[in-house]
Motif scaffolding. Structure first.
Motif, PDB file in Angstrom:
ATOM      1  N   ILE A 163      -1.648 -17.102 -11.212  1.00 19.01           N
ATOM      2  CA  ILE A 163      -2.287 -15.925 -11.782  1.00 19.01           C
ATOM      3  C   ILE A 163      -1.802 -15.807 -13.212  1.00 19.01           C
ATOM      4  O   ILE A 163      -0.589 -15.751 -13.468  1.00 19.01           O
ATOM      5  CB  ILE A 163      -1.963 -14.649 -10.979  1.00 19.01           C
ATOM      6  N   VAL A 164      -2.760 -15.824 -14.128  1.00 20.41           N
ATOM      7  CA  VAL A 164      -2.437 -15.656 -15.548  1.00 20.41           C
ATOM      8  C   VAL A 164      -2.918 -14.280 -15.965  1.00 20.41           C
ATOM      9  O   VAL A 164      -3.873 -13.733 -15.403  1.00 20.41           O
ATOM     10  CB  VAL A 164      -3.064 -16.762 -16.416  1.00 20.41           C
ATOM     11  N   GLY A 165      -2.243 -13.709 -16.948  1.00 22.37           N
ATOM     12  CA  GLY A 165      -2.612 -12.378 -17.390  1.00 22.37           C
ATOM     13  C   GLY A 165      -2.460 -12.210 -18.876  1.00 22.37           C
ATOM     14  O   GLY A 165      -1.767 -12.967 -19.556  1.00 22.37           O
ATOM     15  N   ARG A 166      -3.137 -11.178 -19.355  1.00 22.86           N
ATOM     16  CA  ARG A 166      -3.043 -10.833 -20.764  1.00 22.86           C
ATOM     17  C   ARG A 166      -3.353  -9.352 -20.930  1.00 22.86           C
ATOM     18  O   ARG A 166      -4.349  -8.854 -20.397  1.00 22.86           O
ATOM     19  CB  ARG A 166      -4.028 -11.649 -21.601  1.00 22.86           C
ATOM     20  N   ARG A 167      -2.477  -8.656 -21.655  1.00 23.85           N
ATOM     21  CA  ARG A 167      -2.758  -7.291 -22.047  1.00 23.85           C
ATOM     22  C   ARG A 167      -3.723  -7.347 -23.218  1.00 23.85           C
ATOM     23  O   ARG A 167      -3.557  -8.158 -24.115  1.00 23.85           O
ATOM     24  CB  ARG A 167      -1.463  -6.591 -22.477  1.00 23.85           C
ATOM     25  N   VAL A 168      -4.724  -6.484 -23.195  1.00 22.31           N
ATOM     26  CA  VAL A 168      -5.722  -6.518 -24.251  1.00 22.31           C
ATOM     27  C   VAL A 168      -5.744  -5.248 -25.092  1.00 22.31           C
ATOM     28  O   VAL A 168      -6.521  -5.144 -26.028  1.00 22.31           O
ATOM     29  CB  VAL A 168      -7.127  -6.825 -23.695  1.00 22.31           C
ATOM     30  N   MET A 169      -4.927  -4.295 -24.744  1.00 23.05           N
ATOM     31  CA  MET A 169      -4.736  -3.107 -25.581  1.00 23.05           C
ATOM     32  C   MET A 169      -3.364  -2.538 -25.288  1.00 23.05           C
ATOM     33  O   MET A 169      -2.808  -2.750 -24.212  1.00 23.05           O
ATOM     34  CB  MET A 169      -5.845  -2.085 -25.357  1.00 23.05           C
ATOM     35  N   ALA A 170      -2.817  -1.880 -26.253  1.00 24.45           N
ATOM     36  CA  ALA A 170      -1.441  -1.354 -26.133  1.00 24.45           C
ATOM     37  C   ALA A 170      -1.341  -0.224 -25.123  1.00 24.45           C
ATOM     38  O   ALA A 170      -2.260   0.397 -24.746  1.00 24.45           O
ATOM     39  CB  ALA A 170      -0.953  -0.868 -27.485  1.00 24.45           C
TER      40      ALA A 170
END
Length: 170
Positions: A163-170
C-alpha cells in the motif's frame, strides 16, 4: 511520453464497455488485479454507479474519436465518515497505450485534483511484484505505507500487497 490528443473527462455509462475491456486485459498477466477471471459490463454497473458522486469520480482519457485509452477511479478507502478524505486510486491503461505516459498523466491529475474533491490522502494498492506500478507511484511522490506479505494467491503463487500513500493537502 505521448503527445497524443487525449483529454480527460468524467466517464459516462457509454464508456463502461471500454473500461471493462481495459480492466480485463490486465487479468491474465497476474500483476495488476486480484480478479482471476474477466468481469462483465453488467457486473461492473454497481461499481460504475458508485463513481457518480462528485468526491469519487471515474475519469477517462479519451482521444479525438472519443475512444478510451486509460481510466482512473477514486474509490472509498473505508466506509466510515472519518475516512472520507482518503481515497484509493486505481489506474488502468489500454494495451496499445501502455508505456506512453497516460497512466502517469492520470496519476498526476489525480494528485492535483484531489483537494478539490475533498481528499487529503491518496492510496494505491499494488502487488509487490508489480514493479512498473510501484516505480510509477514512487516517481509521483507516493511512499510505501504498508506491506502485507502473501495475502493474495494468483495461480497458486502467494503474492504480497504493497500500500502506497501520499498526502495531497496539508
Amino acid at each position: 511520453m505521448t503527445s497524443s490528443p487525449f483529454y480527460r473527462r468524467l466517464a459516462t455509462l457509454a464508456d463502461l464497455p471500454a473500461i471493462v475491456a481495459i480492466y480485463n486485459s490486465t487479468i491474465a498477466g497476474r500483476m495488476v488485479t486480484a480478479d482471476l477471471e474477466p468481469v462483465s459490463v453488467e457486473s461492473r454497473r454497481a461499481w460504475f454507479d458508485l463513481h457518480q458522486q462528485p468526491s469519487r469520480p471515474l475519469w477517462v482519457l479519451a482521444d479525438g474519436a472519443d475512444a478510451v485509452g486509460a481510466w482512473l477511479s477514486f474509490d472509498t478507502f473505508y466506509p466510515r465518515a472519518a475516512y472520507d478524505g482518503t481515497a484509493m486510486i486505481a489506474v488502468y491503461v489500454s494495451e496499445q497505450h501502455r508505456r506512453c505516459g497516460l497512466g502517469r498523466r492520470l496519476l498526476r491529475e489525480a494528485v492535483a485534483g484531489a483537494p478539490a474533491l475533498g481528499l487529503h490522502t491518496l492510496l494505491g494498492y499494488i502487488f509487490g511484484h508489480n514493479e512498473p506500478s510501484l516505480r510509477l507511484f514512487a516517481a509521483e511522490g507516493f511512499v510505501r505505507w504498508a506491506h502485507l506479505p502473501r495475502v493474495a494467491v494468483l495461480d497458486g503463487v502467494e503474492r504480497d500487497l504493497v500500500i502506497v500513500g501520499r498526502r495531497v493537502m496539508a
